[in-house]
Design an enzyme around this catalytic site. Sequence first.
Site, PDB file in Angstrom:
ATOM      1  N   ASP A  34       0.821  -1.208   0.000  1.00  0.00           N
ATOM      2  CA  ASP A  34       0.000   0.000   0.000  1.00  0.00           C
ATOM      3  C   ASP A  34       0.858   1.261   0.000  1.00  0.00           C
ATOM      4  O   ASP A  34       1.366   1.679   1.049  1.00  0.00           O
ATOM      5  CB  ASP A  34      -0.911  -0.025   1.236  1.00  0.00           C
ATOM      6  CG  ASP A  34      -1.776   1.213   1.349  1.00  0.00           C
ATOM      7  OD1 ASP A  34      -2.285   1.487   2.457  1.00  0.00           O
ATOM      8  OD2 ASP A  34      -1.931   1.935   0.340  1.00  0.00           O
ATOM      9  N   ASP A 208      -1.575   5.635  -5.253  1.00  0.00           N
ATOM     10  CA  ASP A 208      -1.946   4.814  -4.101  1.00  0.00           C
ATOM     11  C   ASP A 208      -2.329   3.394  -4.513  1.00  0.00           C
ATOM     12  O   ASP A 208      -3.483   3.133  -4.894  1.00  0.00           O
ATOM     13  CB  ASP A 208      -3.127   5.489  -3.368  1.00  0.00           C
ATOM     14  CG  ASP A 208      -3.526   4.733  -2.113  1.00  0.00           C
ATOM     15  OD1 ASP A 208      -4.461   5.207  -1.413  1.00  0.00           O
ATOM     16  OD2 ASP A 208      -2.925   3.674  -1.833  1.00  0.00           O
TER      17      ASP A 208
END
Length: 316
Positions: A34, A208
């Site tokens: 992430d 992201d």
Amino acid sequence: SNGNVTATPDGDDLQYLVPVQIGTPPQTLHLDFDTGSSDLWVFSSETDPSSSKGHSLYNPSTSTSSKKVDGASWNITYGDQSSSSGDVYTDVVTVGSLTVNSQAVESAQQVSAQFAQGNNDGLVGLAFSSINTVKPTPQKTWFDNIASTLDAPLFVADLRHETPGSYIFGAIPSAASNILYAPVDNSKGFWQFSTSSDTGGEFDAIADTGTTLILASDALVKSYYQKVQGAHLDALQGGYVFGCNTTLPDFKFAVGEGEITVPGSLINYAPAGNNECFGGIQPSGGLPFAIFGDIALKAAHVVFDSGKTQVGWAQK
Ligand SMILES: O=C(CN1CCCCC1)Nc1ccc2c(c1)OCO2
């Protein structure tokens, strides 16, 4: 050194899971890499048993290399309001062929329902260590710890639609050509860069990998779906939907002096019910920046370059 590890999408490309080895002997967990957060946390032998069913668990007690970080704790809430918390160990963490000998491994004692019901065994945060949540002493990300041993202090995300892709650490794959670079403002801890689009004017965005969709301003999103026959905002389904065989326009955004195209085909995200499909571009709910999640990242090889504090996009 450099390393390469496979990133496998789960259903609907909701997230991309990577096998990671923790401890001695190695315990393999499948973690969500992430770039939007900076905690490495795992389901563990300490996780509330009502939440840990179906997940692989890290057991620090059976690892001869684990060490408790006395007095340390962590607690994180993500933009989608999912959350987790617990205590902290250090242990050996290997990704592909790359090993960090003393990595902070945040052991979950509590996880929210979304994680308990989800497919990952935890996360590897790849944003900047400044937003790590461990108290009293914030810990470094796995990438920060390995960076100095890499041929170059960078990693590349090669995420793909409904097929395995990869994360490459320390080198740029030859398949990445004509890379467009933009400077990163990491003052909020994110891989944040300035961009623009016909539909949204000039704005900031974060790259992201942990977010599934493109989340952007109401104005940009409204302007995009005005070009889609029959698209409408359906509060029950949680966003913009349209007929599943609608041809969607491409979404183009600026990077440096050039432009990246997200093909419309990637923006038909998934069936939503009554023969409508859910869009891959949705409102961010008023964030001061857009979130370029996996829908955007799939269109390119994306270079996360901490050495030069820049992000590179190479059109696929
Ligand atoms: O929370 C996330 C990503 N997050 C990564 C770790 C696992 C759980 C999901 N993205 C996100 C999702 C919705 C949002 C948002 C951010 O900001 C506003 O709305």
